[in-house]
Design a protein around this motif. Structure first.
Motif, PDB file in Angstrom:
ATOM      1  N   VAL A 197       0.818  -1.078  -0.352  1.00  0.00           N
ATOM      2  CA  VAL A 197       0.257   0.262  -0.469  1.00  0.00           C
ATOM      3  C   VAL A 197       0.821   1.332  -0.126  1.00  0.00           C
ATOM      4  CG1 VAL A 197      -1.883   1.063   1.147  1.00  0.00           C
ATOM      5  CG2 VAL A 197      -2.212  -1.106   1.186  1.00  0.00           C
ATOM      6  N   THR A 198       0.426   2.215  -0.820  1.00  0.00           N
ATOM      7  CA  THR A 198       1.501   3.778  -0.890  1.00  0.00           C
ATOM      8  C   THR A 198       0.530   4.400  -0.257  1.00  0.00           C
ATOM      9  OG1 THR A 198       0.471   3.818  -3.152  1.00  0.00           O
ATOM     10  CG2 THR A 198       2.759   2.428  -3.131  1.00  0.00           C
ATOM     11  N   GLN A 199      -0.441   4.566  -0.593  1.00  0.00           N
ATOM     12  CA  GLN A 199      -1.414   5.403  -0.078  1.00  0.00           C
ATOM     13  C   GLN A 199      -2.813   4.878   0.491  1.00  0.00           C
ATOM     14  OE1 GLN A 199      -2.009   9.816  -1.777  1.00  0.00           O
ATOM     15  NE2 GLN A 199      -3.048   8.347  -2.971  1.00  0.00           N
ATOM     16  N   VAL A 200      -3.475   5.943   1.386  1.00  0.00           N
ATOM     17  CA  VAL A 200      -4.733   5.350   1.261  1.00  0.00           C
ATOM     18  C   VAL A 200      -5.335   6.814   1.487  1.00  0.00           C
ATOM     19  CG1 VAL A 200      -5.951   4.611   3.543  1.00  0.00           C
ATOM     20  CG2 VAL A 200      -3.560   3.434   3.089  1.00  0.00           C
ATOM     21  N   ASN A 203     -11.914   7.302   0.732  1.00  0.00           N
ATOM     22  CA  ASN A 203     -12.228   5.460  -0.344  1.00  0.00           C
ATOM     23  C   ASN A 203     -12.002   4.480  -0.494  1.00  0.00           C
ATOM     24  OD1 ASN A 203     -12.520   8.101  -1.298  1.00  0.00           O
ATOM     25  ND2 ASN A 203     -14.536   8.140  -2.939  1.00  0.00           N
ATOM     26  N   TYR A 204     -10.335   4.902  -0.721  1.00  0.00           N
ATOM     27  CA  TYR A 204      -9.534   4.360  -1.729  1.00  0.00           C
ATOM     28  C   TYR A 204      -7.923   4.283  -1.480  1.00  0.00           C
ATOM     29  CZ  TYR A 204      -7.210   8.445  -3.523  1.00  0.00           C
ATOM     30  OH  TYR A 204      -6.502   9.763  -4.036  1.00  0.00           O
ATOM     31  N   ALA A 205      -7.589   3.331  -1.865  1.00  0.00           N
ATOM     32  CA  ALA A 205      -5.958   2.885  -1.215  1.00  0.00           C
ATOM     33  C   ALA A 205      -5.426   2.425  -2.476  1.00  0.00           C
ATOM     34  CB  ALA A 205      -6.191   2.059  -0.832  1.00  0.00           C
ATOM     35  N   ASP A 206      -3.932   3.580  -2.971  1.00  0.00           N
ATOM     36  CA  ASP A 206      -3.168   2.637  -3.618  1.00  0.00           C
ATOM     37  C   ASP A 206      -2.222   1.807  -3.904  1.00  0.00           C
ATOM     38  OD1 ASP A 206      -4.574   4.579  -5.574  1.00  0.00           O
ATOM     39  OD2 ASP A 206      -3.244   6.029  -4.938  1.00  0.00           O
ATOM     40  N   VAL A 207      -1.950   0.911  -4.542  1.00  0.00           N
ATOM     41  CA  VAL A 207      -1.191  -0.268  -4.049  1.00  0.00           C
ATOM     42  C   VAL A 207      -0.270  -0.508  -5.275  1.00  0.00           C
ATOM     43  CG1 VAL A 207      -2.783  -1.279  -2.436  1.00  0.00           C
ATOM     44  CG2 VAL A 207      -2.533  -2.345  -5.128  1.00  0.00           C
ATOM     45  N   GLU A 264       1.818   1.195 -14.298  1.00  0.00           N
ATOM     46  CA  GLU A 264       2.469  -0.478 -14.170  1.00  0.00           C
ATOM     47  C   GLU A 264       2.367  -0.649 -12.923  1.00  0.00           C
ATOM     48  OE1 GLU A 264       6.567  -1.322 -15.410  1.00  0.00           O
ATOM     49  OE2 GLU A 264       6.398   0.811 -15.931  1.00  0.00           O
ATOM     50  N   ASN A 265       1.816  -1.801 -12.326  1.00  0.00           N
ATOM     51  CA  ASN A 265       2.058  -2.595 -11.830  1.00  0.00           C
ATOM     52  C   ASN A 265       2.219  -1.886 -10.499  1.00  0.00           C
ATOM     53  OD1 ASN A 265       3.723  -4.374 -12.477  1.00  0.00           O
ATOM     54  ND2 ASN A 265       5.725  -3.408 -12.674  1.00  0.00           N
ATOM     55  N   GLN A 266       0.319  -1.466 -10.896  1.00  0.00           N
ATOM     56  CA  GLN A 266       0.045  -0.150 -10.481  1.00  0.00           C
ATOM     57  C   GLN A 266      -1.655  -0.524  -9.691  1.00  0.00           C
ATOM     58  OE1 GLN A 266       1.490   3.795  -9.683  1.00  0.00           O
ATOM     59  NE2 GLN A 266       2.586   3.540 -11.038  1.00  0.00           N
ATOM     60  N   LEU A 267      -2.407  -0.728  -8.895  1.00  0.00           N
ATOM     61  CA  LEU A 267      -4.042  -0.465  -8.949  1.00  0.00           C
ATOM     62  C   LEU A 267      -4.255   0.403  -7.438  1.00  0.00           C
ATOM     63  CD1 LEU A 267      -4.259  -4.807  -8.213  1.00  0.00           C
ATOM     64  CD2 LEU A 267      -4.912  -2.972 -10.087  1.00  0.00           C
TER      65      LEU A 267
END
Length: 617
Positions: A197-200, A203-207, A264-267
């Motif tokens: 997890v890179t950011q929370v 209503n969302y989290a970036d991973v 790339e490699n991110q959700l």
């Protein structure tokens, strides 16, 4: 709703193309042992997957074979050797049958480098493996196999066995005096997927998805893509805290989540309520279907692993089943750089073994279950056919199909509620009725108290255990599970933040049916750091009021522990329990050392209580 992104489609196409490129056009034949040709002995055979040719003689470095096909047609003899000269790709198993001797073992050597093993042309067979039987009749692919052999050394310092799909990394079957030295194991695409997890936000989290973990997103649903497999995650996850190096299981319900591919490699994972994502933490996910083992040792004896590294293994781990005299020395189970998971479930799992088990000087970490589990298996009596004959049955759906008894074995008849053995007996004959049931003929008449529903323990299939100088950490469950009636010593180990108990001495005739009672266990000179509570548990799963002890002779001596919260020791149905010389520091203030113990329904305790222990600052 969202369709496949161009990135997801590209990844999926690359995976499919890769699988097609590596597929074999012809079926590789694996002949029976009887059909093999016997090598004359004192001959070294050479293999080079890059420069070799199967049209060569294979008897010199200048004329090596290309594949293992010719080796797989031989019975190797004393003094023989196999030298794999160069790394490369193999679409067939190395299936060794070898009859070496103590003075002239057969030596298999791998040169340094990466060896890709693909499952498409590998030897495949049905295997019934303890605690991992969701696919009991499916064919399991094998990379390295040593079958019906003796005195074989497999070595490869600097050699990496790299799996290119779900496979058993090494299978040792009905063999004795087998040694593995220096080999390393890994998966090109591990079957446990990871993201960090890179950011929370509200209503969302970036991973960021681990590099190499292919995936696709369609209609907001995530699909992990591997070599020969794909999987949509369910609620079973693990969470790794990089600061504390703690690993724990976490339920993350998927129905409320919506996945979007953001690069790339991110959700980006959308939610109405954060299910628990924390910035900087890594989350692991796997298909929980138990369909394989990492390494499987069956009906073998005098097997040794020395300086073996495991970066990842799929399935239950290293499963040793009804094998004797097993040694694991300087074994490292550690995720490769950039990953946090090395084992899909347990690391070292021993079922129905005998002789002596030694685990020494090893580093066991980054699992999805216990580090070490040593147990037998209770089978339930379903019918009494005569005074000396009973029908018994495997009770757990993950454990059945293998031969749990042999003629001549000593057995105990056990009440499943009290877990007390009320009769020892011996088997005159064993008839396997099907994959779950056996007919046992006993040497002595059964006692009148025997009832349908009682359980039978194979006493012969119980090992001595010596676990020493090991480090166990990054474990989401327990460090060591131990149930064997023979002498066991656990000493000079480090247990670092196991999520549950560091050492758990159980006995269970109603759940996993993992037998049995212990008679002589010494736990001494270990260091326990912030492990889950109780740090040590000696808790047989009795179902009625305890009137007699189940476990005997447990000694907990001269250990050091730092406890974050909870108890140092919880014990019930024990006799002769001794706790002395331990130094424990509790992060939660307590009045005295005894406040860190729960002792219930125990017998033959020292007069005046447990003395000589220190509650430290």
């Amino acid at each position: 709703m969202r369709n496949f992104t161009p990135k997801s489609l590209a990844i999926l196409c690359l995976v499919l193309i890769n699988n097609l490129l590596h597929a074999q056009n012809k079926q590789i034949e694996y002949i029976s042992i009887k059909a093999r040709h016997k090598s004359p002995g004192n001959q070294t055979y050479f293999i080079d997957p890059v420069k070799g040719s199967d049209q060569n003689s294979g008897k010199s470095k200048t004329k090596p074979w290309k594949t293992f096909v010719h080796i797989n047609r031989l019975i190797l003899s004393p003094g023989d050797g196999v030298s794999v000269l160069s790394s490369g790709d193999f679409h067939e198993s190395m299936a060794i049958v070898a009859y070496g001797s103590s003075s002239k073992p057969v030596n298999i050597r791998f040169a340094p480098g990466k060896y890709n093993f693909f499952p498409d042309g590998a030897f495949k067979t049905q295997l019934q493996i303890s605690n991992t039987n969701d696919v009991p009749y499916g064919l399991k692919a094998i990379a390295l196999m040593v079958d019906s052999s003796e005195f074989v050394n497999v070595s490869g310092t600097g050699a990496l066995i790299n799996l290119r799909g779900k496979m058993i990394e090494t299978y040792i079957n009905h063999s004795n005096n087998i040694k593995l030295n220096g080999l390393s194991y890994d998966y090109h695409r591990p079957t446990v997927s990871e993201f960090t997890v890179t950011q929370v936000a509200a209503n969302y989290a970036d991973v960021k998805v681990n590099k190499g973990d292919q995936f696709a997103v369609k209609d907001s649903v995530l699909t992990w893509i591997g070599e020969g497999w794909s999987y949509q995650p369910d609620g079973y996850w693990q969470q790794y805290n990089p600061t504390t190096r703690e690993l724990e299981r976490k339920e993350i319900e998927q129905k409320q989540l919506r996945y979007v591919n953001t690069g790339e490699n991110q959700l980006r994972i959308y939610f109405k309520q954060n299910p628990g994502y924390q910035k900087g933490f890594t989350y692991q996910n796997r298909d929980v279907t138990r369909d394989c083992a990492g390494i499987f040792i069956q009906k073998s004896k005098n097997v040794g692993f020395d300086h073996v590294r495991i970066y990842f293994m799929h399935g239950m781990g290293v499963v040793s089943q009804f094998s004797q005299n097993l040694s694991f020395n300087h074994v490292s189970v550690k995720a490769r750089t950039g990953r946090t998971c090395a084992a899909w479930a347990d690391i070292l799992h021993f079922s129905g073994c005998s002789g002596k088990i030694e685990v020494a000087n090893s580093y066991l970490s980054a699992a999805n279950d216990d580090a070490i589990n040593i147990h037998g298996t209770f089978l339930k009596i379903t019918e009494g056919l005569s005074s000396t004959e009973v029908k018994v049955k495997f009770m757990h759906d993950q454990t059945y199909g293998f031969d749990a008894f042999s003629a001549g074995d000593s057995v105990g008849m056990v009440n499943p509620a009290s877990l007390l053995t009320y009769q020892n007996n011996k088997l005159l004959s064993v008839q396997k009725l099907n994959n779950k049931e056996f007919l046992l003929k006993l040497s002595k008449p059964l006692l009148a108290e025997m009832q349908t529903g009682d359980v039978v323990e194979n006493i012969t299939a119980t090992p001595q255990v010596w676990i020493h100088q090991d480090t166990i950490e990054k474990i989401p469950t327990r460090g060591i599970l131990l149930t064997t009636l023979r002498k066991s010593v656990i000493e000079h180990n480090v247990f670092n933040r196991t999520h549950n108990s560091a050492i758990w001495i159980n006995d269970d005739a109603s759940g996993w049916y993992e037998s049995g009672a212990v008679k002589d266990v010494t736990i001494r000179n270990n260091l326990f750091f912030e492990c889950g509570g109780p740090v040590i548990g000696t808790l047989p799963e009795t179902k009625i009021a305890v009137k007699k002890a189940v476990h005997f002779g447990i000694k907990i001596i001269n250990n050091k522990a730092v406890i974050k919260e909870g108890l140092f020791l919880s014990a019930s149905a024990n006799s002769g329990l001794r706790v002395t010389g331990n130094h424990v520091k509790s992060m939660v203030p307590v009045k005295n050392f005894n406040a860190l113990m729960s002792i219930k329904d125990c017998f033959d305790l020292p007069t005046g209580g447990f003395k000589g222990n220190v509650l430290g600052e």
